[in-house]
Design an enzyme around this catalytic site. Structure first.
Site, PDB file in Angstrom:
ATOM      1  NE  ARG A 100      -3.515  -2.322   2.766  1.00  0.00           N
ATOM      2  CZ  ARG A 100      -3.211  -3.467   3.382  1.00  0.00           C
ATOM      3  NH1 ARG A 100      -2.001  -3.618   3.929  1.00  0.00           N
ATOM      4  NH2 ARG A 100      -4.095  -4.445   3.462  1.00  0.00           N
ATOM      5  CE  LYS A 135      -6.040  -0.834   4.959  1.00  0.00           C
ATOM      6  NZ  LYS A 135      -7.366  -1.069   4.322  1.00  0.00           N
ATOM      7  CG  HIS A 137      -5.415   0.457  -3.696  1.00  0.00           C
ATOM      8  ND1 HIS A 137      -4.747   0.217  -2.505  1.00  0.00           N
ATOM      9  CD2 HIS A 137      -6.481  -0.379  -3.699  1.00  0.00           C
ATOM     10  CE1 HIS A 137      -5.394  -0.721  -1.831  1.00  0.00           C
ATOM     11  NE2 HIS A 137      -6.435  -1.106  -2.523  1.00  0.00           N
ATOM     12  NE  ARG A 186      -3.207  -3.663  -1.448  1.00  0.00           N
ATOM     13  CZ  ARG A 186      -2.583  -4.419  -0.550  1.00  0.00           C
ATOM     14  NH1 ARG A 186      -1.262  -4.481  -0.547  1.00  0.00           N
ATOM     15  NH2 ARG A 186      -3.264  -5.104   0.346  1.00  0.00           N
ATOM     16  CG  HIS A 220      -5.718  -8.900   1.254  1.00  0.00           C
ATOM     17  ND1 HIS A 220      -5.878  -9.399  -0.026  1.00  0.00           N
ATOM     18  CD2 HIS A 220      -5.633  -7.541   1.113  1.00  0.00           C
ATOM     19  CE1 HIS A 220      -5.897  -8.396  -0.886  1.00  0.00           C
ATOM     20  NE2 HIS A 220      -5.745  -7.273  -0.225  1.00  0.00           N
ATOM     21  CE1 TYR A 236      -6.415  -7.126  -6.437  1.00  0.00           C
ATOM     22  CE2 TYR A 236      -6.382  -8.356  -4.393  1.00  0.00           C
ATOM     23  CZ  TYR A 236      -6.257  -7.166  -5.067  1.00  0.00           C
ATOM     24  OH  TYR A 236      -5.986  -6.019  -4.386  1.00  0.00           O
TER      25      TYR A 236
END
Length: 325
Positions: free
Chosen positions: A176, A200, A271, A274, A297, A306
């Site tokens: 990110r 995150k 992004h 990404r 994730h 995806y």
């Protein structure tokens, strides 16, 4: 003078509403903000969004008397009415789903902290957001983008060398933009060609990068970074033109400009790179679990998005090339 953007108008309105809330409610919001920042380790942008939604919810439940707002008055009917009012105002399914999730987070915390006798959040239903297929570069377009930024760095200007390393690393790792800007010098292991990323929720992971990204990084550090270092520069891997840590806005602008020179490429930012990296990994044979780990994730369901991208692209190739498509 043109009117301010809708998002900015809403922020101004929420600031004014928060100022009208009683002192005890303001104190509760302050404690909630510290919880989100210190205990959940959320980004400043996410914290602002969560607090804004909590303020909006409190104001809605209080009606025309925000000075009489009370966290203890929040119930299921109030939550539903709040979402219904936003739906009537034209909020999208995605926005409604996000704000419902924010409301559930607030009521769960308020219940645990003793401000709500019961938590109505689990009974709040909200529309599922549409899962939009993200725009991605084709592999040849990604190569053209990397060639373009490499050409810009050919003369050795420090900023151009940095830009090449930034774009190469974004595409090589799928990290990110906030993760990239947060990298420090000692987060890179050149012998193993991996970077240590703080993602995150404070989750740390190790992500590999390839030879082209490694070359671009080495050249930036050997030939470019020292030219931008200032006496008060942080140990950041990437520096801005004035010697501070490179900011996310500059990276977004850079990626848009690089991709813009590629014919027929979609307009994407970091992004989008990404998304492109994840798609190309899956198309190359990587399994979902590996891509989940690389991207950081929390759940496999996020990574599964995806697979829809690759299926759509495979269908498009089939329709374009198969003699009986």
């Amino acid at each position: 003078m043109s009117p301010p953007p809708h998002g900015r108008t809403r922020r101004v309105d929420l600031v004014r509403l928060r100022e009208k809330l009683p002192t005890n409610v303001a104190d509760v919001l302050g404690r909630y903000e510290r919880h989100l920042t210190l205990e959940r380790d959320l980004s400043p942008h996410t914290v602002r969004a969560y607090i804004g939604d909590a303020v909006a919810l409190l104001g809605h439940v209080a009606g025309d008397e925000p000075e009489n707002a009370d966290v203890g008055r929040i119930d299921l009917a109030g939550l539903r009415s709040w979402l219904a009012a936003q739906h009537a105002a034209g909020a999208s399914r995605t926005t409604l789903a996000r704000r419902a999730a924010a409301a559930r987070t607030f009521t769960a915390w308020a219940h645990r902290a003793g401000h709500l006798a019961a938590d109505p959040g689990p009974r709040l239903a909200a529309p599922r957001p549409h899962r939009m297929l993200p725009p991605v570069l084709r592999e040849e377009q990604a190569k053209e983008a990397m060639d373009a930024v490499s050409s810009g760095a050919s003369e050795g200007h420090p900023v151009a060398l940095r830009d090449q390393a930034v774009v190469e690393l974004l595409y090589a790792t799928g990290i990110r933009v906030a993760e990239l800007c947060g990298l420090d010098l000692d987060d890179v292991d050149y012998s193993l060609r991996v970077i240590r990323v703080l993602g995150k929720g404070g989750r740390e992971r190790t992500t590999p990068f390839g030879v082209p990204a490694g070359r671009a990084l080495r050249r930036w550090l050997d030939e470019g970074r020292n030219a931008l270092v200032a006496p008060d520069s942080p140990p950041a891997l990437f520096l801005g033109a004035r010697g501070g840590r490179l900011n996310q806005r500059a990276v977004r602008q850079l990626v848009h400009e690089v991709v813009a020179v590629v014919p027929d490429a979609p307009d994407i930012g970091p992004h989008g790179l990404r998304h492109s990296a994840a798609t190309h990994l899956l198309e190359g044979g990587a399994d979902l679990r590996t891509v989940q780990e690389l991207l950081g994730h929390a759940t496999l369901a996020t990574t599964q998005l995806y697979t829809h991208v690759t299926v759509e692209r495979l269908k498009a190739i089939h329709d374009r090339t198969h003699p009986r498509s």
